[in-house]
Design a protein around this motif. Structure first.
Motif, short mmCIF file in Angstrom:
data_model
loop_
_atom_site.label_atom_id
_atom_site.label_comp_id
_atom_site.label_asym_id
_atom_site.label_seq_id
_atom_site.Cartn_x
_atom_site.Cartn_y
_atom_site.Cartn_z
N ASP A 57 24.24 12.21 -23.13
CA ASP A 57 25.28 12.03 -22.12
C ASP A 57 24.63 11.88 -20.74
N ASP A 58 25.37 11.36 -19.79
CA ASP A 58 24.92 11.29 -18.41
C ASP A 58 25.25 12.61 -17.75
N PRO A 59 24.24 13.43 -17.42
CA PRO A 59 24.51 14.77 -16.90
C PRO A 59 25.31 14.77 -15.59
N LEU A 60 25.08 13.82 -14.71
CA LEU A 60 25.80 13.80 -13.44
C LEU A 60 27.27 13.44 -13.64
N ALA A 61 27.54 12.48 -14.50
CA ALA A 61 28.92 12.12 -14.80
C ALA A 61 29.62 13.27 -15.52
N ARG A 62 28.91 13.93 -16.43
CA ARG A 62 29.51 15.07 -17.15
C ARG A 62 29.79 16.21 -16.18
N CYS A 71 21.23 21.08 -20.40
CA CYS A 71 20.68 20.02 -21.23
C CYS A 71 19.52 20.63 -22.02
#
Length: 139
Positions: free
Chosen positions: A19-24, A118
């Motif tokens: 997943d994209d950590p910033l978007a999540r 993560c």
């Protein structure tokens, strides 16, 4: 048995895979805004294939997990703290520990934040890193 180091202990609310950590983090911030802190405790051991764990119990824990996305997963949410891992083909390794911990109940505590983590695989272990933290309101 490969025992989990205490610094890696965590309770998974939801699993996001790659997943994209910033978007999540942005998504979680909106979903967790205004959520109350949760009183929890550890109790009773269980196993998944290759994993020895303790149940994490607490009123409000499942709704918090669902807000974090657990309700989107195919399997039912089972809050737990991983204690150790063992070869899946040797389930007997965990049997004695599961029996020994079957009546265990910890003191309770209040979870006052959610951390987006993560995981990074290393040759001999998984290392967890905090991406962001989200405060829960104290009652």
């Amino acid at each position: 048995m490969r025992w989990a180091a205490p610094e890696s202990w965590h309770v998974t609310l939801a699993y996001y895979g790659v997943d994209d950590p910033l978007a999540r983090a942005e998504w979680l911030s909106a979903r967790l805004a205004g959520r109350e802190a949760v009183d929890v405790r550890l109790e009773n051991a269980g196993t998944f294939p290759g994993v020895l764990w303790l149940t994490v119990a607490g009123t409000g824990l499942t709704p918090l997990a669902n807000a974090a996305g657990a309700d989107a997963e195919e399997r039912p949410y089972r809050p737990h703290l991983t204690l150790a891992r063992f070869p899946r083909h040797e389930p007997g390794l965990a049997r004695a520990w599961k029996t020994r911990l079957s009546g265990f109940t910890s003191r309770g505590w209040t979870a006052t934040e959610v951390a987006l983590m993560c995981s990074e695989r290393e040759p001999d272990r998984v290392r967890y890193r905090v991406v962001d933290r989200f405060a829960l309101n104290r009652a």
